[in-house]
Design an enzyme around this catalytic site. Structure first.
Site, mmCIF file in Angstrom:
data_model
loop_
_atom_site.group_PDB
_atom_site.id
_atom_site.type_symbol
_atom_site.label_atom_id
_atom_site.label_comp_id
_atom_site.label_asym_id
_atom_site.label_seq_id
_atom_site.Cartn_x
_atom_site.Cartn_y
_atom_site.Cartn_z
ATOM 1 N N LYS A 101 40.721 26.552 43.504
ATOM 2 C CA LYS A 101 41.599 26.032 44.560
ATOM 3 C C LYS A 101 40.987 26.157 45.945
ATOM 4 O O LYS A 101 40.366 27.173 46.263
ATOM 5 C CB LYS A 101 42.904 26.821 44.563
ATOM 6 N N GLY A 154 34.818 36.955 44.473
ATOM 7 C CA GLY A 154 35.695 36.519 43.385
ATOM 8 C C GLY A 154 34.977 36.494 42.051
ATOM 9 O O GLY A 154 34.257 37.432 41.701
ATOM 10 N N GLY A 210 36.236 41.348 45.696
ATOM 11 C CA GLY A 210 37.163 41.261 46.832
ATOM 12 C C GLY A 210 36.497 41.631 48.144
ATOM 13 O O GLY A 210 36.731 40.999 49.180
ATOM 14 N N ARG A 221 27.966 49.842 36.843
ATOM 15 C CA ARG A 221 28.342 50.464 38.120
ATOM 16 C C ARG A 221 27.726 51.858 38.284
ATOM 17 O O ARG A 221 27.447 52.284 39.405
ATOM 18 C CB ARG A 221 29.860 50.542 38.246
HETATM 19 P P1 AMP Z 1 37.674 31.064 41.679
HETATM 20 O O1 AMP Z 1 38.134 32.417 41.216
HETATM 21 O O2 AMP Z 1 38.556 30.433 42.701
HETATM 22 O O3 AMP Z 1 36.209 31.071 42.083
HETATM 23 O O4 AMP Z 1 37.824 30.096 40.457
HETATM 24 C C1 AMP Z 1 37.090 30.233 39.283
HETATM 25 C C2 AMP Z 1 37.755 29.407 38.236
HETATM 26 O O5 AMP Z 1 37.769 28.043 38.625
HETATM 27 C C3 AMP Z 1 37.037 29.445 36.917
HETATM 28 O O6 AMP Z 1 37.834 30.193 36.015
HETATM 29 C C4 AMP Z 1 36.929 27.994 36.499
HETATM 30 O O7 AMP Z 1 37.320 27.751 35.163
HETATM 31 C C5 AMP Z 1 37.886 27.290 37.441
HETATM 32 N N1 AMP Z 1 37.536 25.872 37.656
HETATM 33 C C6 AMP Z 1 36.356 25.367 38.015
HETATM 34 N N2 AMP Z 1 36.404 24.029 38.040
HETATM 35 C C7 AMP Z 1 37.645 23.656 37.665
HETATM 36 C C8 AMP Z 1 38.307 22.408 37.476
HETATM 37 N N3 AMP Z 1 37.671 21.260 37.691
HETATM 38 N N4 AMP Z 1 39.583 22.428 37.078
HETATM 39 C C9 AMP Z 1 40.219 23.594 36.867
HETATM 40 N N5 AMP Z 1 39.659 24.806 37.035
HETATM 41 C C10 AMP Z 1 38.382 24.846 37.430
#
Ligand code: AMP
Length: 409
Positions: free
Chosen positions: A211, A367, A390, A48
């Site tokens: 999610k 993210g 963010g 940074r």
């Molecule tokens: P996000 O912060 O929403 O971008 O989510 C990132 C996280 O999603 C990472 O830590 C991954 O381990 C998780 N992830 C990716 N694919 C899967 C999956 N099939 N099942 C559970 N977690 C997942």
């Protein structure tokens, strides 16, 4: 019938370092020096500080002087010695190649005197902004006191641009015309624009992560601007279940099945082709040592869960990416933190790398996506990796960031 002729409005000129004169002026720069410290209070990752260096050096080269202000950690309005910016002062000096004068005050007489007496080419680093509760509260009086420490306000802290804090947004009103974006902010704004407003078709968004609920606002905002939507990672299974497939123990948001269907409808209405995985790597346990096998995405047995993209999926996704001219990548397509389930995310990174080499513009951001590309070395291979998790998420959601609006107004 009345006809009202409206004056043609020119878009606001972006205030940048290049169109601002710093000769004999003191630039008050909001930087993001929220760096990690080790147990000896030494900087353990200086990226940074490196990211702010071009802005600082440019201003010094143009005959200006620099007052740096930042937050560090979450002191929540309390003075916490372990979160003093004094700990990073020598590292900032080393990186800039210029001596940095640390002042153990943010506002107050000492800060005022030091900034008032600063000479051309000198750099001052103020104490942690968040030692004052007024910073996060966006307090006007506090912002005004900060504003008295410089002639020109420069915002180069994209990581906090989504917050209406005293030093990131409120302060800008005290500078009228004398304010501009630093190079880092300018790069972030330009990269987002290149994808969401000026993206050359075909535009492809790769949405992964855990999610669908955390990505819905982004998906809805980008649908009118893209041609292809690749869905991967944990959010896959909410779509598959909504479409009637069996997802076994895979992560699935049961209360978002209708939402998944409505996204598919909206995609169709916007002529967006949605690409869902056709096969996945399933595991009988959420661990590196789990038993795994390739499985049709619609037929995951009970007791098993999908944790990565399968080989046919990788091939299909890679083809879509290869044909794209603009790519947005947000979120891994598997549990990349475990080597057993990292292949899909690595393959997507390779496909984005190849497309970028062939002339596509690729932006990774929002993210946790950045952690995945850095882990596998793709951060040097894509066109731009956002520095603000963010802030980039909110940009992609179509929100106006207070830190950007304050400079433009
Ligand atoms: P996000 O912060 O929403 O971008 O989510 C990132 C996280 O999603 C990472 O830590 C991954 O381990 C998780 N992830 C990716 N694919 C899967 C999956 N099939 N099942 C559970 N977690 C997942």
């Amino acid at each position: 019938m009345f006809c009202v002729i409206l004056p043609r409005l020119n878009p606001p000129i972006m205030r940048t370092l290049q169109n601002t004169s710093f000769e004999n002026k003191t630039a008050l720069i909001r930087v993001d020096f929220n760096v990690p410290l080790n147990e000896n209070n030494e900087v353990s990752d200086s990226s940074r500080i490196e990211a702010a260096k071009p802005t600082i050096l440019h201003i010094l080269e143009q005959g200006g002087s620099v007052v740096l202000m930042s937050h560090l950690g979450r002191p929540k309005g309390q003075v916490k010695p372990e979160l003093s910016l004094g700990h990073i002062s020598s590292e900032v000096s080393n990186i800039l190649g210029v001596e940095v004068n640390f002042i153990d005050e943010t506002i107050g007489q000492k800060a005022k005197d030091a900034c008032g007496q600063i000479s051309q080419g000198e750099v001052i680093l103020l104490e942690n902004l968040r030692f004052h509760a007024e910073e996060e509260a966006g307090d006007q009086a506090f912002a005004k006191q900060l504003a008295e420490l410089g002639d020109i306000y420069v915002n180069d802290a994209f990581g906090t641009a989504h917050r209406a804090h005293a030093s990131t947004a409120i302060i800008a009103q005290f500078f009228e015309q004398n304010k501009c974006f630093g190079f880092l902010m300018e790069k972030e704004i330009t990269a987002t624009k290149k994808v969401l407003e000026e993206g050359e078709a075909p535009v492809t968004a790769i949405m992964g992560g855990s999610k669908v609920s955390t990505k819905i606002t982004i998906i809805e905002n980008i649908l009118p601007k893209i041609d292809h939507l690749i869905v991967g990672g944990g959010m896959t299974y909410t779509f598959i279940k909504a479409l009637g497939g069996s997802v076994g123990n895979s992560i699935c948001e049961e209360d978002k099945l209708d939402l998944a269907l409505s996204i598919l409808d909206k995609a169709k209405a916007n002529n967006v082709q949605v690409h869902l995985p056709v096969d996945v790597i399933i595991a009988d346990d959420f661990s590196v040592e789990a038993n795994t096998r390739v499985c049709d995405v619609n037929e995951i047995p009970a007791g098993w869960e999908g944790l990565d993209a399968g080989p046919a999926t990788i091939e299909q996704f890679s083809q879509v990416i290869a044909d794209s001219k603009t790519i947005l990548w947000n979120g891994p397509v598997g549990v990349f933190e475990m080597s057993t389930f990292a292949k899909g995310t690595i393959a997507i990174g390779e496909a984005v790398d190849t497309a970028t080499q062939a002339g596509a513009f690729s932006l990774v951001g929002g993210g946790d996506s950045v952690a995945a590309v850095k882990q596998f070395g793709f951060d040097q291979k894509v066109s731009y990796v956002s520095t603000g998790g963010g802030a980039m998420l909110e940009s992609l959601e179509g929100k106006t960031l207070p830190g950007i609006a304050a400079i433009l107004s």
